[in-house]
Design a protein around this motif. Structure first.
Motif, mmCIF file in Angstrom:
data_model
loop_
_atom_site.group_PDB
_atom_site.id
_atom_site.type_symbol
_atom_site.label_atom_id
_atom_site.label_comp_id
_atom_site.label_asym_id
_atom_site.label_seq_id
_atom_site.Cartn_x
_atom_site.Cartn_y
_atom_site.Cartn_z
ATOM 1 N N THR A 141 3.709 22.252 -30.915
ATOM 2 C CA THR A 141 4.981 22.012 -30.223
ATOM 3 C C THR A 141 4.736 21.889 -28.722
ATOM 4 O O THR A 141 3.790 22.475 -28.193
ATOM 5 C CB THR A 141 5.955 23.178 -30.456
ATOM 6 O OG1 THR A 141 5.291 24.405 -30.153
ATOM 7 C CG2 THR A 141 6.435 23.222 -31.887
ATOM 8 N N LYS B 249 5.140 22.697 -24.884
ATOM 9 C CA LYS B 249 5.476 23.920 -24.154
ATOM 10 C C LYS B 249 6.855 23.778 -23.509
ATOM 11 O O LYS B 249 7.280 22.666 -23.183
ATOM 12 C CB LYS B 249 4.426 24.176 -23.068
ATOM 13 C CG LYS B 249 3.094 24.612 -23.649
ATOM 14 C CD LYS B 249 2.115 25.027 -22.569
ATOM 15 C CE LYS B 249 0.834 25.495 -23.246
ATOM 16 N NZ LYS B 249 -0.224 25.851 -22.307
ATOM 17 N N THR C 130 -3.732 21.619 -25.159
ATOM 18 C CA THR C 130 -3.240 22.933 -24.727
ATOM 19 C C THR C 130 -2.692 22.946 -23.305
ATOM 20 O O THR C 130 -2.145 23.954 -22.870
ATOM 21 C CB THR C 130 -4.331 24.011 -24.873
ATOM 22 O OG1 THR C 130 -5.497 23.573 -24.172
ATOM 23 C CG2 THR C 130 -4.670 24.246 -26.327
ATOM 24 N N GLU D 17 0.834 21.630 -24.834
ATOM 25 C CA GLU D 17 1.306 21.989 -26.176
ATOM 26 C C GLU D 17 0.870 23.396 -26.593
ATOM 27 O O GLU D 17 -0.206 23.858 -26.220
ATOM 28 C CB GLU D 17 0.765 20.986 -27.212
ATOM 29 C CG GLU D 17 1.338 19.581 -27.074
ATOM 30 C CD GLU D 17 0.643 18.560 -27.966
ATOM 31 O OE1 GLU D 17 1.303 17.621 -28.417
ATOM 32 O OE2 GLU D 17 -0.584 18.694 -28.195
ATOM 33 N N ASN D 18 1.715 24.036 -27.362
ATOM 34 C CA ASN D 18 1.361 25.280 -28.044
ATOM 35 C C ASN D 18 1.053 24.966 -29.499
ATOM 36 O O ASN D 18 1.544 23.969 -30.037
ATOM 37 C CB ASN D 18 2.534 26.266 -28.008
ATOM 38 C CG ASN D 18 2.773 26.821 -26.625
ATOM 39 O OD1 ASN D 18 1.842 27.041 -25.865
ATOM 40 N ND2 ASN D 18 4.042 27.024 -26.294
#
Lengths: 76, 76
Positions: free
Chosen positions: B8, B10, B66, B69-70
């Motif tokens: 997902t 961030k 990263t 996104e997580n």
């Protein structure tokens, strides 16, 4: 109310994106990966009075292509 | 072993795909949608001896960016 909608390809439908990820993982040296399938995750914040039927209609009309995709709704 | 990896964006990262879905839902007459965020779901079948550290490395090296996104891993 928060909803999480998971859209995945139906079994048997070719998944070139998943294949590409699988191939790339192997190229990076990760063994032991047998299969990869790529799907979508849609997180929605909706009004608390939104009914299951409405959410279902959103999925069928826009979020998922039900010819080739399944969807699952989770209320968080 | 089956893995499900949720990727997902961030919080704070702009999400044009989510915005487009939101706008399209409104265009179809669905009121009450407050926010939509689009993410990815990657389902993998891996060897049973695959360690958490290896899965984490796959995510950081390939599956998620990263910076923006997580990711979350679920063992099924």
């Amino acid at each position: 109310m928060k909803l999480r909608i998971f859209v995945t390809l139906k079994p048997g439908v070719l998944d070139p994106q998943g294949k590409a990820i699988h191939h790339a993982l192997e190229g990076l040296g990760f063994g032991g990966v047998e299969d990869v399938r790529a799907g979508k995750l849609i997180e929605m914040q909706v009004a608390d009075d939104t009914s299951d039927a409405q959410v279902d209609e959103m999925c069928r009309k826009l979020l998922a292509n039900t010819v080739i995709e399944n969807y699952r709704v989770e209320r968080a």
